[in-house]
Design a protein around this motif. Structure first.
Motif, PDB file in Angstrom:
ATOM      1  N   UNK A   1       1.375  -1.120   0.027  1.00 29.56           N
ATOM      2  CA  UNK A   1       0.139  -0.328  -0.080  1.00 29.56           C
ATOM      3  C   UNK A   1       0.798   1.157   0.164  1.00 29.56           C
ATOM      4  N   UNK A   2       2.485   1.528   0.757  1.00 28.27           N
ATOM      5  CA  UNK A   2       2.677   2.482   1.161  1.00 28.27           C
ATOM      6  C   UNK A   2       3.670   2.580  -0.524  1.00 28.27           C
ATOM      7  N   UNK A   3       3.560   1.297  -0.666  1.00 29.40           N
ATOM      8  CA  UNK A   3       4.612   1.834  -2.391  1.00 29.40           C
ATOM      9  C   UNK A   3       3.133   2.359  -3.363  1.00 29.40           C
ATOM     10  N   UNK A   4       2.308   1.922  -3.647  1.00 32.11           N
ATOM     11  CA  UNK A   4       1.696   2.664  -4.674  1.00 32.11           C
ATOM     12  C   UNK A   4       1.285   3.971  -4.392  1.00 32.11           C
ATOM     13  N   UNK A   5       1.925   4.880  -3.354  1.00 29.27           N
ATOM     14  CA  UNK A   5       1.215   6.430  -2.869  1.00 29.27           C
ATOM     15  C   UNK A   5       2.423   7.313  -2.904  1.00 29.27           C
ATOM     16  N   UNK A   6       2.174   8.511  -3.626  1.00 30.76           N
ATOM     17  CA  UNK A   6       3.158   9.780  -3.968  1.00 30.76           C
ATOM     18  C   UNK A   6       4.474   9.196  -3.194  1.00 30.76           C
ATOM     19  N   UNK A   7       4.288   9.567  -2.182  1.00 31.87           N
ATOM     20  CA  UNK A   7       5.910   9.915  -0.885  1.00 31.87           C
ATOM     21  C   UNK A   7       6.562   9.021  -0.461  1.00 31.87           C
ATOM     22  N   UNK A   8       7.639   9.110   0.102  1.00 31.77           N
ATOM     23  CA  UNK A   8       8.832   8.035   0.477  1.00 31.77           C
ATOM     24  C   UNK A   8       7.979   6.956   1.029  1.00 31.77           C
ATOM     25  N   UNK A   9       8.474   5.805  -0.120  1.00 27.89           N
ATOM     26  CA  UNK A   9       7.566   3.615   0.669  1.00 27.89           C
ATOM     27  C   UNK A   9       7.800   4.033   2.017  1.00 27.89           C
ATOM     28  N   UNK A  10       9.699   4.114   2.873  1.00 26.75           N
ATOM     29  CA  UNK A  10       9.596   4.185   3.507  1.00 26.75           C
ATOM     30  C   UNK A  10       8.332   4.606   4.642  1.00 26.75           C
ATOM     31  N   UNK A  11       8.148   5.770   4.510  1.00 26.78           N
ATOM     32  CA  UNK A  11       8.179   6.536   5.553  1.00 26.78           C
ATOM     33  C   UNK A  11       5.791   6.777   5.650  1.00 26.78           C
ATOM     34  N   UNK A  12       5.896   5.450   4.370  1.00 23.12           N
ATOM     35  CA  UNK A  12       4.837   6.460   4.755  1.00 23.12           C
ATOM     36  C   UNK A  12       4.148   4.876   4.830  1.00 23.12           C
ATOM     37  N   UNK A  13       4.631   3.703   4.708  1.00 21.22           N
ATOM     38  CA  UNK A  13       4.615   2.551   5.433  1.00 21.22           C
ATOM     39  C   UNK A  13       4.243   2.841   7.184  1.00 21.22           C
TER      40      UNK A  13
END
Length: 209
Positions: free
Chosen positions: A80-92
């Motif tokens: 889910x975080x990987x699909x978002x626009x921000x930095x993947x780690x921080x989104x996760x």
């Protein structure tokens, strides 16, 4: 959803740091990692050189164990975080932080995430005035979280609120512990998530290999 029910102090020792999985005990001299700061098992005190893969695996396992989720669910948070626009780690990390059980813990109503999860599962937490018993529910800005009248008298809750000053305060949460209520001011701030230390980029690299 399944959950880990084994001895959690072994998890801290395996990851080589305190994961604060047992609440107040982790801040006392009884902490297993304080007494035996090496991995469990007969070879725990031997010298072990980790490969690059092992370093990334251990970091993934550490983050997963901090938030108390199993592999399939944790992988889902990453996707889910990987699909978002921000930095993947921080989104996760943002998704994990906004889990309802973690929010209850951050507010100081549960001394550990496991204790906060139990409060949620047993129906002692209301979100925006409605009972919600799903620990994985992701709160949003503006949501109001409060404990039921009955839960406010629990010895474990009162002890947790009394010892909440020992734990770091999340700046993205506004909490009134005297009234057993709190609200979400906005998205989690990365600088608040440093106890225990998390290197989310290694988790991203693990799943991107």
């Amino acid at each position: 959803m399944a959950r880990y029910i084994g001895p959690v102090c072994k998890l801290c020792r395996r990851e080589g740091m305190k994961l604060y999985l047992k609440g107040e005990r982790c801040y006392s001299e009884k902490c297993a990692y304080t007494r035996r700061p090496y991995p469990p098992g007969q070879h725990g005190q031997g010298r072990i050189k980790l490969s690059e893969y092992a370093v990334r695996l251990r970091e993934k396992q550490k983050v997963r164990r901090i938030y108390g989720v199993l592999e399939r669910q944790f992988s889902g948070y990453f996707q889910e975080a990987n699909r978002r626009k921000g930095r993947t780690g921080e989104e996760m990390l943002g998704l994990l932080e906004r889990r309802l059980d973690n929010v209850v813990h951050r507010m100081g109503f549960g001394s550990s995430r496991a204790e906060a999860r139990q409060l949620v599962r047993h129906g002692h937490v209301h979100v925006n005035g409605k009972r919600l018993d799903i620990p994985s529910y992701v709160v949003r800005a503006g949501d109001r979280v409060e404990l039921t009248e009955g839960a406010r008298k629990f010895k474990s809750v009162l002890a947790s609120v009394g010892g909440a000053d020992k734990r770091p305060v999340a700046s993205w949460i506004d909490v009134d512990r005297g009234a057993f209520t709190g609200s979400i001011k906005g998205a989690p701030i990365r600088e608040d998530l440093n106890e225990p230390e998390i290197r989310e980029q290694l988790v991203v690299e693990y799943y991107s290999r």
